[in-house]
Enzyme design. Structure first.
Site, short mmCIF file in Angstrom:
data_model
loop_
_atom_site.label_atom_id
_atom_site.label_comp_id
_atom_site.label_asym_id
_atom_site.label_seq_id
_atom_site.Cartn_x
_atom_site.Cartn_y
_atom_site.Cartn_z
N ASN A 124 51.88 -95.54 -60.31
CA ASN A 124 51.80 -94.33 -61.14
C ASN A 124 52.91 -93.30 -60.84
OD1 ASN A 124 48.15 -94.33 -61.38
ND2 ASN A 124 49.68 -95.09 -62.82
N ASP A 172 40.64 -95.89 -67.12
CA ASP A 172 41.81 -96.06 -67.99
C ASP A 172 41.57 -95.49 -69.39
OD1 ASP A 172 44.32 -96.90 -68.70
OD2 ASP A 172 43.76 -98.98 -69.04
C1 FPP Z 1 44.74 -94.11 -66.38
O1 FPP Z 1 44.82 -93.69 -67.73
C2 FPP Z 1 44.40 -92.98 -65.53
C3 FPP Z 1 45.16 -92.52 -64.49
C4 FPP Z 1 46.44 -93.13 -64.11
C5 FPP Z 1 44.76 -91.34 -63.71
C6 FPP Z 1 43.28 -91.20 -63.48
C7 FPP Z 1 43.03 -89.83 -63.02
C8 FPP Z 1 41.96 -89.07 -63.35
C9 FPP Z 1 40.82 -89.54 -64.16
C10 FPP Z 1 41.89 -87.68 -62.84
C11 FPP Z 1 41.64 -87.74 -61.37
C12 FPP Z 1 40.79 -86.71 -60.92
C13 FPP Z 1 39.52 -86.88 -60.49
C14 FPP Z 1 38.86 -85.70 -59.96
C15 FPP Z 1 38.79 -88.16 -60.52
P1 FPP Z 1 46.22 -93.73 -68.45
O2 FPP Z 1 46.91 -92.43 -68.20
O3 FPP Z 1 46.99 -94.93 -68.01
O4 FPP Z 1 45.81 -93.84 -69.94
P2 FPP Z 1 46.59 -94.63 -71.10
O5 FPP Z 1 46.60 -96.08 -70.72
O6 FPP Z 1 45.75 -94.36 -72.31
O7 FPP Z 1 47.97 -94.02 -71.20
#
Ligand code: FPP
Length: 239
Positions: free
Chosen positions: A68, A20
Site C-alpha cells: 500500500n 476491500d
Molecule cells: C482497501 O480498499 C483498503 C485499504 C487499503 C485500507 C483499509 C483501511 C481502513 C478501512 C481504515 C483503517 C482504519 C481503521 C480504524 C480500521 P481499497 O482502497 O483498495 O479499495 P478499492 O479496491 O475500491 O480501490
C-alpha cells in the site's frame, strides 16, 4: 444436535477480513478515496462490535499492506490519520471495551508516534480476552521471511538447533504466534484474491468472497458469511 430455527450455530473462533472496496465506494459517490477509508473505519468499528457480541474470539483485519506504500502520499497519510484517531479512542476507552490489541507487520516503517500508540495499546490490553489483530505494513511473504530470520538469529545465538525447525516451531516466530489460524477469511468488494494476506495461516481457512464494498458491509453480511462457512464441509485433507 438439532438446532431450533432461531438458534445460530457457534461462530468461528477466528475471523479474518480483507477490508476491500473503500476506494470504489468513494468513487461511486464522487468523494476522495480518503472518505472511503473513513467510511471503512466506521464499518470496522461496527463489525468488530458485532463480532464481539457473537462471541468471536479473534478478529484479524488487513488495514495496510506492504504494497500500500505505492499509493499517493495523501491517501497514505489519510489512512494513518484514521488509524491514529481510532487508537486514541481505543486507548481512552480501554477499560470499558476490554479488547486485546495486537499488530501484525513491520511497524518500524510507521511514524514513531503511531508505533508508540500501537505498543501502548498492546501492553495496556494484554490481559483482555477478545483479540483484534491489525495487520499494518503487513505482507504474508514478509512475515514468513521475518519469522525465518528470527529463527536463524536464535540458531546463531545458540538458543536453537537448525534441525529443530518444524511447522510448529516456525509458527512461533510469526507475528501471529499463539493465535489459532482463522477458520474463515472474508473478502468483500468482488475481488477473489488473497493479496499476500495470512499466507501461512490460511492453509485450511474457508474463503468467502462477497460482492458488497467494505464500507457497505453490515452485520447481516457477516451472518451470511458465517452461514456459508457452516455449509462447507471441512476435511483438512482427510477423506
Ligand atoms: C482497501 O480498499 C483498503 C485499504 C487499503 C485500507 C483499509 C483501511 C481502513 C478501512 C481504515 C483503517 C482504519 C481503521 C480504524 C480500521 P481499497 O482502497 O483498495 O479499495 P478499492 O479496491 O475500491 O480501490
Amino acid at each position: 444436535m438439532a438446532l431450533l430455527k432461531s438458534e445460530k450455530p457457534a461462530p468461528p473462533r477466528h475471523i479474518a477480513i480483507i477490508m476491500d472496496g473503500n476506494g470504489r465506494w468513494a468513487k461511486k459517490r464522487g468523494l476522495p478515496r480518503t472518505a472511503g477509508h473513513a467510511a471503512g473505519a466506521e464499518s470496522f468499528r461496527k463489525i468488530a462490535n458485532y463480532c464481539r457480541s457473537l462471541g468471536v474470539e479473534y478478529l484479524t483485519v488487513y488495514a495496510f499492506s506492504t504494497e500500500n506504500w505505492k499509493r499517493s502520499a495523501e491517501e497514505i497519510s489519510g489512512i494513518m490519520r484514521l488509524l491514529r484517531r481510532y487508537l486514541e479512542e481505543a486507548l481512552a476507552d480501554m477499560e470499558k471495551n476490554r479488547v486485546r490489541f495486537k499488530f501484525f507487520g513491520d511497524l518500524s516503517k510507521l511514524s514513531p508516534e503511531l508505533q508508540a500508540m500501537c505498543r501502548n495499546a498492546e501492553s495496556r490490553s494484554a490481559e483482555y480476552d477478545v483479540q483484534v489483530n491489525f495487520c499494518l505494513n503487513y505482507g504474508g511473504r514478509d512475515e514468513i521471511v521475518h519469522a525465518v530470520k528470527g529463527f536463524m538469529a536464535d540458531v546463531a545465538a545458540g538458543k536453537r538447533e537448525a534441525g529443530e525447525l518444524s511447522e510448529q516451531v516456525l509458527s512461533g516466530y510469526l507475528y501471529s504466534a499463539g493465535v489459532p489460524d482463522p477458520e474463515l477469511i472474508i473478502r468483500p468488494s468482488g475481488e477473489q484474491r488473497i493479496s499476500n494476506f495470512l499466507l501461512w495461516q490460511s492453509a485450511y481457512s474457508e474463503f468467502v468472497f462477497m460482492d458488497v464494498l467494505w464500507p457497505d458491509f453490515t452485520p447481516e453480511d457477516l451472518d451470511k458469511a458465517i452461514e456459508e462457512y457452516h455449509r462447507r464441509n471441512r476435511r483438512f485433507g482427510g477423506a
